[in-house]
Design a protein around this motif. Structure first.
Motif, PDB file in Angstrom:
ATOM      1  N   TYR B  30       0.786  -1.436   0.202  1.00  8.28           N
ATOM      2  CA  TYR B  30      -0.042  -0.062  -0.121  1.00  8.28           C
ATOM      3  C   TYR B  30       0.927   1.180   0.259  1.00  8.28           C
ATOM      4  O   TYR B  30       1.949   1.258   0.666  1.00  8.28           O
ATOM      5  CB  TYR B  30      -0.752  -0.171   1.100  1.00  8.28           C
ATOM      6  CG  TYR B  30      -1.477   1.017   1.760  1.00  8.28           C
ATOM      7  CD1 TYR B  30      -2.298   1.937   0.879  1.00  8.28           C
ATOM      8  CD2 TYR B  30      -1.545   1.502   2.912  1.00  8.28           C
ATOM      9  CE1 TYR B  30      -2.778   3.025   1.198  1.00  8.28           C
ATOM     10  CE2 TYR B  30      -2.191   2.918   3.468  1.00  8.28           C
ATOM     11  CZ  TYR B  30      -2.923   3.429   2.360  1.00  8.28           C
ATOM     12  OH  TYR B  30      -3.422   4.450   3.169  1.00  8.28           O
ATOM     13  N   SER B  56       3.178   6.487 -10.253  1.00  2.36           N
ATOM     14  CA  SER B  56       2.616   6.827 -11.626  1.00  2.36           C
ATOM     15  C   SER B  56       3.422   6.619 -12.739  1.00  2.36           C
ATOM     16  O   SER B  56       3.054   5.992 -13.747  1.00  2.36           O
ATOM     17  CB  SER B  56       1.952   8.282 -11.394  1.00  2.36           C
ATOM     18  OG  SER B  56       1.196   8.332 -12.830  1.00  2.36           O
ATOM     19  N   ARG B  59       4.015   3.043 -13.151  1.00  3.90           N
ATOM     20  CA  ARG B  59       2.841   2.234 -13.798  1.00  3.90           C
ATOM     21  C   ARG B  59       2.631   2.365 -15.111  1.00  3.90           C
ATOM     22  O   ARG B  59       2.776   1.667 -16.041  1.00  3.90           O
ATOM     23  CB  ARG B  59       1.733   2.739 -13.158  1.00  3.90           C
ATOM     24  CG  ARG B  59       0.295   1.575 -13.295  1.00  3.90           C
ATOM     25  CD  ARG B  59      -0.747   2.457 -12.866  1.00  3.90           C
ATOM     26  NE  ARG B  59      -1.058   3.669 -13.509  1.00  3.90           N
ATOM     27  CZ  ARG B  59      -1.962   3.779 -14.465  1.00  3.90           C
ATOM     28  NH1 ARG B  59      -2.055   2.922 -14.960  1.00  3.90           N
ATOM     29  NH2 ARG B  59      -1.908   4.983 -14.899  1.00  3.90           N
ATOM     30  N   THR B  66      -1.323  -1.783 -10.410  1.00  2.00           N
ATOM     31  CA  THR B  66      -2.162  -1.435  -9.005  1.00  2.00           C
ATOM     32  C   THR B  66      -3.548  -2.148  -9.230  1.00  2.00           C
ATOM     33  O   THR B  66      -4.115  -2.630 -10.169  1.00  2.00           O
ATOM     34  CB  THR B  66      -2.450   0.229  -9.127  1.00  2.00           C
ATOM     35  OG1 THR B  66      -3.361   0.424 -10.208  1.00  2.00           O
ATOM     36  CG2 THR B  66      -1.202   1.004  -9.052  1.00  2.00           C
ATOM     37  N   LYS B  78      -5.093   1.906  -2.623  1.00  2.00           N
ATOM     38  CA  LYS B  78      -4.300   1.344  -3.792  1.00  2.00           C
ATOM     39  C   LYS B  78      -3.161   0.433  -3.533  1.00  2.00           C
ATOM     40  O   LYS B  78      -2.451   1.106  -2.825  1.00  2.00           O
ATOM     41  CB  LYS B  78      -4.131   2.640  -4.641  1.00  2.00           C
ATOM     42  CG  LYS B  78      -3.895   2.359  -6.120  1.00  2.00           C
ATOM     43  CD  LYS B  78      -3.288   3.382  -6.827  1.00  2.00           C
ATOM     44  CE  LYS B  78      -4.371   4.188  -7.563  1.00  2.00           C
ATOM     45  NZ  LYS B  78      -4.071   5.280  -8.465  1.00  2.00           N
ATOM     46  N   TYR B  80       0.283  -1.487  -4.757  1.00  2.81           N
ATOM     47  CA  TYR B  80       0.977  -1.733  -5.921  1.00  2.81           C
ATOM     48  C   TYR B  80       1.717  -2.760  -5.971  1.00  2.81           C
ATOM     49  O   TYR B  80       2.190  -3.438  -4.934  1.00  2.81           O
ATOM     50  CB  TYR B  80       2.102  -0.570  -5.875  1.00  2.81           C
ATOM     51  CG  TYR B  80       1.629   1.062  -5.775  1.00  2.81           C
ATOM     52  CD1 TYR B  80       1.320   1.361  -7.194  1.00  2.81           C
ATOM     53  CD2 TYR B  80       0.951   1.685  -4.820  1.00  2.81           C
ATOM     54  CE1 TYR B  80       0.888   3.042  -7.234  1.00  2.81           C
ATOM     55  CE2 TYR B  80       0.310   2.780  -4.861  1.00  2.81           C
ATOM     56  CZ  TYR B  80       0.495   3.502  -6.017  1.00  2.81           C
ATOM     57  OH  TYR B  80      -0.520   4.735  -6.293  1.00  2.81           O
TER      58      TYR B  80
END
Lengths: 838, 113
Positions: B30, B56, B59, B66, B78, B80
């Motif tokens: 998290y 971000s 990703r 996520t 969210k 990861y």
């Protein structure tokens, strides 16, 4: 947790700065903005703030390192704006707190109060306003409004409280419901607004303005809808579906209400075809409670616009009462009114809390708490004179602590019987009745009832029927009355003589299961009979004697009674008029069988009573008839009389409501001396048409001695030339021939004479009243009333009967004393004679 | 800012992505947990303001993925996790770093000798 406008703007500013600071080729600005926003909210949640200000947002943003993303400093102009926002923050918070309070009041508290108050008191309904809760489902629909407001409010604080799709459905549904109720009360909304303004000023009488609640809730729901939409930044999903579902739920639950209102309007139409359509519609899908309420509702009470659109007007209570009877077969006032709050829930047995018919002329529904606690019937039967005298003593008990009650009952007398004594116990003492003109005794009774003193009244209500009214049965107290009945024995043959015991046809009191009628008929019957047993055909006395002639002196004259074969001419043409009201259910097979007893040489026509015009059928079709509702029998009787039938056998059920149109029947009976109607009722209960036809020369009741089928068969058989009908003829003669009878013969002779006078249609009936008063008889033109004091009698120009002149049944102890005295007299003489000779 | 401070910022920046990839190689994490664990490493001092843009970016490059997990105590969290490509890249980066560090050590040893 409330967000101030400044806090919202600060959050939006931070989001915008993040977006502009990030390179969209490398990162997803929306994702980062979302992540940062979630973290800021999480930080603020942990602080457990009541109201989130712009400063709180900035502080949380700094804590999570927002400055590491944002490249440029905020422009100077925004700083000024922030300072300005902070300056106005406090008064804005005050305003926001007020709007939160208003939201709670109009969206949650007021609808809940309105729902609960209406649910428990039926305030709107009693005030004659549109009924907001015609069914329990409507209560559930109204409950949606506060539930939606609570959930919507929580959603605004925390999106995870409820799924947005579900909230959308609830919002749409409850907004439709609140708009519907706003429409329902729209006609009184201006008055409610004026009233609401007044209560805000004076602070009292809030409940009187509950009809305003739907309008306020609608406004609040619209506001809530706007807030949720703002929060989402898009349309609320499933909102329209919710509105459609809400509308469907309202339509389905309200359908019976509006169909009933429409049916009432159609049934009240002047057009007979439309009337029948309305009655049929109401019988099929009508709401009985709503129809009953229409019988009480004022014609001037406001109606909702939806009803106006559908029905184009309101049915008057008078029309509604007739319609109620025609649809259900029951009089509206025999069913507990649904208009008084808890009644229907408290009294599942349809007992009335209050008595709308007190001091009136009808028995109506059962009263809560009022019961018959004791009943005894003492009688003597003179087999040879074919006379009987029965005293029926009843004790009424009132467990209803709130008020005193009036006990009322229709009593079926033995055929040809007449009430000849009435006694009321006042403070443990017996008070005898005064007999006088019908209207005179009624007037006296009503006056005393108004003063809430102790009277009892007995008047006739049809052939062989009397209405007894006594008041007051005190709260938690008792009232004791006695009715003396003189009756002839019916001679089925010369030797087979019968007396049907009196019984209750209709009553407004309960008879507990453990209360029986204690019956003692000297030398004939000693039994405890339940009310059902007393009403059954078997509750009769069988006597045997071959004495044809008996006499009694009446002053200077002698009254003689002869039992002889009747010399009436037999009818050649008979019409049977068959009622098809609800009370006739399951009777048609028996009627069809009984009709076979009619001699074949007699022409038979069968007229059927219907909602519309009466029609004729063949005897083979009787079994196919269906019964339902309440129908006016008068048109069919008139048709049968017009068809020149000599004798009409009218087979009918009770008719609790007067549907009118009886003058046509009266006219034909008065103008045709050769025609007669013989009525036979299949069930217990009052019959308003019979009450109207009583005293007419050609109108008779078929004496009831067996079950309904046996009595009808016997009557139809009696039309045969071979069948001997025995009749009892009483008259004034010179010679004293036959058996010496008792005083009851005089009363029966007087009763015969009164009936003969009345059937002459002579408007001057003074002679009949004098006879009835002299012989203490309750007849169609006279009644009996017991008042509390001599002053009350004098006030009403009445004189109570002297105890020495009332008929009575000798007590067993008195009988023994009499026998002892006779023996003493007999042996005393013999002893004296013995001593003299000695 | 003196030279050393400037250099440490550069090293942190250079190693932060590898640090996060290594943290995620033990399993999904998290966002706030990642921050907490990074801060436990001496010399690393970052804020969430730095972390979220970085995550971000990883990703978007397909190195992490996520998923949202509903939470009882607040909004959904969210989580990861490394993708296959992320795990492979982390392995290559670690090898490369080891080679650099080994080269640096060798230089130091030569200087001592």
């Amino acid at each position: 947790m409330e967000w101030t406008d400044a806090a919202q703007r600060e959050m939006e500013r931070i989001q915008e700065q993040i977006r502009t600071s990030l390179n969209p080729d490398e990162v997803d600005p929306a994702e980062v903005v979302d992540d940062i926003q979630s973290r800021i909210k999480e930080e603020l949640n942990q602080l457990q703030l009541h109201t989130v200000t712009a400063e709180n947002v900035q502080s949380a943003a700094r804590k999570i390192g927002i400055q590491d993303i944002i490249i440029e400093a905020p422009p100077a102009a925004d700083e000024h704006k922030e300072r300005f926002d902070r300056a106005v923050e406090r008064p804005r918070r005050v305003r926001e707190n007020f709007s939160i309070g208003w939201f709670w009041f109009t969206g949650i508290i007021l609808p809940l109060i309105a729902l609960l108050v209406e649910l428990f008191t039926r305030m709107c309904m009693e005030a004659g306003l549109p009924d907001p809760l015609p069914t329990p489902f409507h209560a559930l629909l109204i409950a949606l409004i506060p539930i939606t407001c609570i959930l919507g409010r929580r959603f605004n604080k925390d999106e995870k409280t409820i799924r947005i799709e579900l909230l959308g459905l609830l919002l749409g549904g409850s907004l439709t419901v609140s708009i519907f109720y706003t429409m329902l009360f729209i006609t009184i909304t201006p008055f409610a607004i004026a009233g609401f303004a007044a209560i805000i000023y004076f602070g009292v009488g809030l409940l009187a303005f509950l009809p305003l609640s739907p309008l306020l809730s609608t406004i609040t729901l619209i506001a809530l809808n706007k807030w949720v939409k703002q929060k989402l930044g898009t349309k609320i999903p499933r909102f329209k579906t919710g509105m459609i579902l809400g509308l469907l739920a309202l339509l389905i639950t309200s359908m019976p209400v509006y169909i009933t209102k429409l049916g009432l309007r159609l049934a009240a139409s002047e057009n007979p075809t439309t009337q029948i359509k309305g009655i049929t519609l109401l019988r099929t899908v009508g709401d009985k409670a709503l129809m009953n309420r229409a019988c009480y509702q004022s014609i001037n009470a406001p109606d909702d616009p939806i009803t106006w659109v559908i029905t184009m007007g309101r049915t008057s209570p008078e029309d509604a009462r007739s319609i109620y009877y025609r649809v259900t077969g029951r009089a509206f006032n025999t069913m507990a009114s649904p208009t008084l709050g808890f009644r229907t829930r408290r009294n599942p047995g349809d007992e009335f809390d209050w008595d709308p018919e007190q001091g009136g002329d009808v028995v109506a529904g059962r009263l809560k708490g009022l019961s018959l606690s004791e009943s005894r019937m003492d009688g003597i039967v003179n087999d040879d004179a074919a006379t009987a005298y029965i005293e029926w003593t009843m004790v009424f008990k009132n467990n209803w602590m709130i008020s005193e009650r009036e006990a009322r009952a229709q009593i079926a007398l033995p055929p040809g019987g007449v009430v000849s004594r009435l006694t009321l116990w006042i403070d443990g003492e017996e008070r005898e009745a005064a007999f006088g003109g019908r209207s005179q005794v009624k007037q006296a009774y009503k006056q005393v009832v108004q003063r809430r003193r102790d009277p009892v009244l007995v008047t006739t209500c049809g052939p062989d029927r009397v209405l007894m009214q006594c008041f007051p049965v005190p709260a938690n107290g008792e009232m004791k009355v006695r009715i003396g009945i003189t009756a002839p024995l019916a001679c089925l043959t010369l030797e087979d003589r019968r007396l049907k015991l009196p019984h209750l046809l209709e009553r407004n009191f309960r008879i507990p299961e453990n209360v029986n009628h204690a019956v003692w008929i000297e030398d004939h019957l000693t039994a405890d009979l339940s009310d059902t047993e007393l009403n059954a055909p078997g509750a009769q006395i069988k006597a045997q004697s071959a004495v044809k002639s008996c006499w009694i002196n009446n002053g200077d004259a002698t009254i003689r009674q002869m039992i002889q074969p009747a010399h009436e001419s037999k009818p050649q043409q008979v019409a049977i008029v068959l009622d098809t009201s609800l009370g006739m259910k399951d009777q048609f097979d028996q009627i069809a069988d009984a009709v076979n007893a009619l001699p074949n040489d007699i022409n038979l026509s069968i007229w059927i009573v219907s909602d519309g015009e009466p029609y004729q059928i063949e005897r083979t079709e009787i079994k196919k008839l269906k019964a339902g509702g309440g129908k006016n029998n008068a048109p069919a009787l008139r048709k049968a009389l017009m068809e020149s039938s000599e004798c009409i056998v009218w087979v009918h059920a009770s008719q609790e409501w007067d549907l009118g149109a009886n003058e046509g029947v009266r006219q034909l009976l008065e103008r045709s001396s050769d025609k007669q109607i013989l009525e036979i009722q299949v069930n217990d209960g009052p019959n308003r048409l019979i009450e109207k036809l009583d005293t007419l020369n050609g109108f008779h009741s078929i004496p009831r001695y067996g079950c309904f089928k046996e009595d009808l068969e016997r009557t139809l058989k009696s039309f045969s030339a071979d069948y001997t009908v025995w009749e009892t003829v009483r008259g004034v003669v010179q010679d004293q021939d036959g058996f010496h009878a008792d005083d009851h013969l005089i009363r029966l002779w007087a009763n015969d004479k009164i009936n003969r006078i009345l059937s002459d249609n002579n408007p001057d009936n003074r002679e009949a009243i004098e006879l009835a008063t002299e012989h203490h008889l309750v007849t169609p033109i006279s009644g009996a009333v017991v008042l509390e004091s001599q002053e009350q009698y004098e006030e009403n120009d009445l004189q109570p009967v002297d105890v020495a002149n009332v008929p009575s049944i000798p007590e067993p102890g008195t009988l023994i004393l009499l026998i002892f005295a006779l023996l003493l007299l007999f042996y005393g003489r013999r002893i004296r004679a013995h001593f003299r000779t000695a | 800012m003196d030279f050393f401070d400037n250099w440490t910022v550069q090293v942190r920046k250079g190693l932060l992505e590898l640090c996060i990839l290594n943290l995620l190689s033990s399993g999904e994490q998290y966002g706030y947990d990642i921050i907490r664990k990074v801060l436990e490493i001496p010399g690393f001092c970052i804020t969430e303001g730095t972390l979220y843009p970085l995550l971000s970016r990883l990703r978007m490059q397909g190195l992490v993925q996520t998923r949202l997990v509903e939470s009882n105590s607040g909004p959904a969290r969210k989580y990861y996790a490394l993708t296959e490509k992320g795990a492979q890249t982390a392995k290559t980066m670690n090898l490369h770093l080891k080679e650099i560090l080994a080269g640096l050590d060798a230089v130091q040893e030569t200087n001592k000798g």
